[in-house]
Scaffold this motif. Structure first.
Motif, PDB file in Angstrom:
ATOM      1  N   ARG A 288      22.924  70.125  17.340  1.00  0.00           N
ATOM      2  CA  ARG A 288      23.039  71.361  16.560  1.00  0.00           C
ATOM      3  C   ARG A 288      24.010  72.336  17.230  1.00  0.00           C
ATOM      4  O   ARG A 288      24.830  72.974  16.561  1.00  0.00           O
TER       5      ARG A 288
ATOM      6  N   ALA B  48      19.482  67.475  10.228  1.00  0.00           N
ATOM      7  CA  ALA B  48      19.671  68.016   8.880  1.00  0.00           C
ATOM      8  C   ALA B  48      18.435  68.760   8.366  1.00  0.00           C
ATOM      9  O   ALA B  48      18.453  69.298   7.253  1.00  0.00           O
ATOM     10  N   LEU B  49      17.389  68.810   9.182  1.00  0.00           N
ATOM     11  CA  LEU B  49      16.142  69.456   8.769  1.00  0.00           C
ATOM     12  C   LEU B  49      16.231  70.967   8.966  1.00  0.00           C
ATOM     13  O   LEU B  49      16.867  71.443   9.915  1.00  0.00           O
ATOM     14  N   ASP B  50      15.626  71.723   8.075  1.00  0.00           N
ATOM     15  CA  ASP B  50      15.564  73.174   8.260  1.00  0.00           C
ATOM     16  C   ASP B  50      14.950  73.496   9.612  1.00  0.00           C
ATOM     17  O   ASP B  50      13.948  72.884  10.014  1.00  0.00           O
ATOM     18  N   THR B  51      15.518  74.446  10.316  1.00  0.00           N
ATOM     19  CA  THR B  51      15.079  74.734  11.691  1.00  0.00           C
ATOM     20  C   THR B  51      13.677  75.314  11.765  1.00  0.00           C
ATOM     21  O   THR B  51      13.079  75.336  12.837  1.00  0.00           O
ATOM     22  N   ASP B  52      13.143  75.795  10.642  1.00  0.00           N
ATOM     23  CA  ASP B  52      11.789  76.339  10.668  1.00  0.00           C
ATOM     24  C   ASP B  52      10.722  75.276  10.421  1.00  0.00           C
ATOM     25  O   ASP B  52       9.527  75.582  10.362  1.00  0.00           O
ATOM     26  N   ILE B  53      11.120  74.007  10.274  1.00  0.00           N
ATOM     27  CA  ILE B  53      10.177  72.911  10.049  1.00  0.00           C
ATOM     28  C   ILE B  53       9.997  72.135  11.344  1.00  0.00           C
ATOM     29  O   ILE B  53      10.971  71.786  12.022  1.00  0.00           O
TER      30      ILE B  53
ATOM     31  N   THR C 244       7.024  65.357   5.832  1.00  0.00           N
ATOM     32  CA  THR C 244       7.886  66.390   5.246  1.00  0.00           C
ATOM     33  C   THR C 244       9.031  65.689   4.527  1.00  0.00           C
ATOM     34  O   THR C 244       9.533  64.670   5.014  1.00  0.00           O
TER      35      THR C 244
ATOM     36  N   LYS D 176      15.784  65.686   2.726  1.00  0.00           N
ATOM     37  CA  LYS D 176      16.750  65.863   1.645  1.00  0.00           C
ATOM     38  C   LYS D 176      18.100  65.243   1.975  1.00  0.00           C
ATOM     39  O   LYS D 176      18.862  64.862   1.093  1.00  0.00           O
TER      40      LYS D 176
END
Length: 386
Positions: free
Chosen positions: A82, A109-114, A124, A127
């Motif tokens: 990242r 590629a995952l949202d950083t809040d997950i 989860t 996408k």
């Protein structure tokens, strides 16, 4: 044969000199996170070839991915990727490095809040994922051209999997020459791993899947023929090439298509690795013969077919089925891969109870084809492997 949908998008470059094809696969100007394990790629010739093929691209290196890749280590790679804004991941190694790199590609590629641990167990939705390429240096798992990965979390003694079509490698380079420096233990482990991957999809129940059965029997026969040859003569190019290709095809997707599959040996084996640190393939050798004996009545027909076609045994079904199990155990032992817990100086009763507890904790309550194996059954299987 059951209905099935099969799609494998991984482009495979097989043979000598094919690492150079990376230049055709990863666009110039890309920022590539090169992932690897303990550094053997620097001594087996792969590293220099990879860097040459990546000329014109920025390369960020991340080494130290363990056998049984650990979540904590992989999160450090995600943090690095990242920070560097990488747009490709290139895994150079065996199944552990490749599995870990699948997680990295998904987590980047995952949202950083997950919480990225939610990727494991597919808890989860994914996408997208950063594109992944592979240079295989250890034939065993077939991970270079499938969509599954197994990740370990040491702090909680979890060894669990996830699957997603998004982490299919875009390409995989299989050059048997870079596997020549592998020590005998790793070669033997790879043979057993590929062997059991095949039996998990084959030694179940008759299912009128004639072609899949013949593919499985061909892979098993090829491993039986070429595995010992590779160990005896590491420079034998034909034996090594056939070993590499057999390990790939064991989990490419064709063998299990339309078949009834098992995977209980893997479920039990994963717990043994998480609890005791035994090599993955060696846990499979511990479990499989005992599991097959435990389920002999259910599996007699396929075991007898296996015994006749692969081991050339003769006699009645039950005699041939039992002989096939014994031949399998003897083959593993011939590779110097033990099939008894006593070889690891482990108390079978303690191991059986520990694994039973872990299976319950992980909600693995119905294993094997038909879901007939309970954690209590799995404990009995391990007791019989004392």
């Amino acid at each position: 044969m059951h209905a099935f949908t099969l799609h494998n998008p991984t482009r495979i470059h097989f043979g000598a000199g094919q690492i150079a094809r990376i230049a055709d696969e990863i666009p110039a100007g890309s920022k590539v996170l090169l992932t690897f394990g303990g550094g053997s790629i620097r001594t087996n010739g792969a590293y220099d070839q990879i860097l040459a093929a990546l000329a014109g691209r920025t390369v960020i290196e991340f080494g130290g991915i363990e056998s049984n890749p650990e979540f904590e280590t992989l999160c450090k790679a995600v943090e690095l990727g990242r920070a560097e804004h990488v747009d490709w991941v290139l895994a150079a190694g065996g199944g552990s490095v490749i599995d870990g790199s699948k997680f990295i590609a998904a987590a980047l590629a995952l949202d950083t809040d997950i919480d990225p641990w939610l990727i494991i167990g597919n808890r989860t939705p994914l996408k997208t994922a950063v594109p992944l390429g592979v240079v295989l240096t250890l034939p065993a798992t077939g991970s270079e051209s499938n969509a599954a990965a197994v990740i370990t979390r040491r702090s909680t003694q979890d060894k669990l999997s996830f699957k997603s079509p998004l982490v299919f490698p875009r390409f995989a380079v299989l050059d048997p020459a870079v596997t020549r420096s592998l020590p005998p233990r790793q070669v033997a482990n790879g043979i057993v791993d590929a062997f059991v991957h095949t039996t998990e999809q084959y030694l179940t129940v008759p299912n009128a899947a004639s072609l899949q059965d013949r593919l499985a029997e061909g892979i098993l026969s090829t491993l039986i023929e070429n595995g010992p040859k590779t160990l005896a003569d590491p420079a034998n190019p034909d034996a090594r090439a056939n070993l590499v290709w057999s390990a790939n095809q064991a989990l490419f997707g064709l063998v299990g298509a339309g078949q009834v599959t098992d995977w209980a040996t893997h479920a039990i084996g994963h717990e043994l690795t998480a609890l005791y640190g035994i090599d993955h393939a060696r846990t499979l050798a511990l479990v499989l013969p005992s599991l097959l004996r435990y389920r002999l009545n259910d599996k007699t027909a396929k075991l007898a077919q296996y015994g006749r076609r692969v081991w050339a045994l003769s006699g009645g079904d039950r005699v041939v089925a039992s002989g096939a199990i014994n031949a399998t155990a003897s083959f593993f032992e011939h590779l110097d891969v033990p099939t008894r817990l006593s070889a690891y100086k482990l108390d079978a009763a303690e191991v059986a109870e520990a694994v039973r507890t872990q299976l319950i904790r992980h909600n693995r309550l119905q294993l094997g084809e038909g879901g007939v194996l309970t954690p209590d059954d799995c404990a009995r299987i391990l007791l019989a492997a004392a």
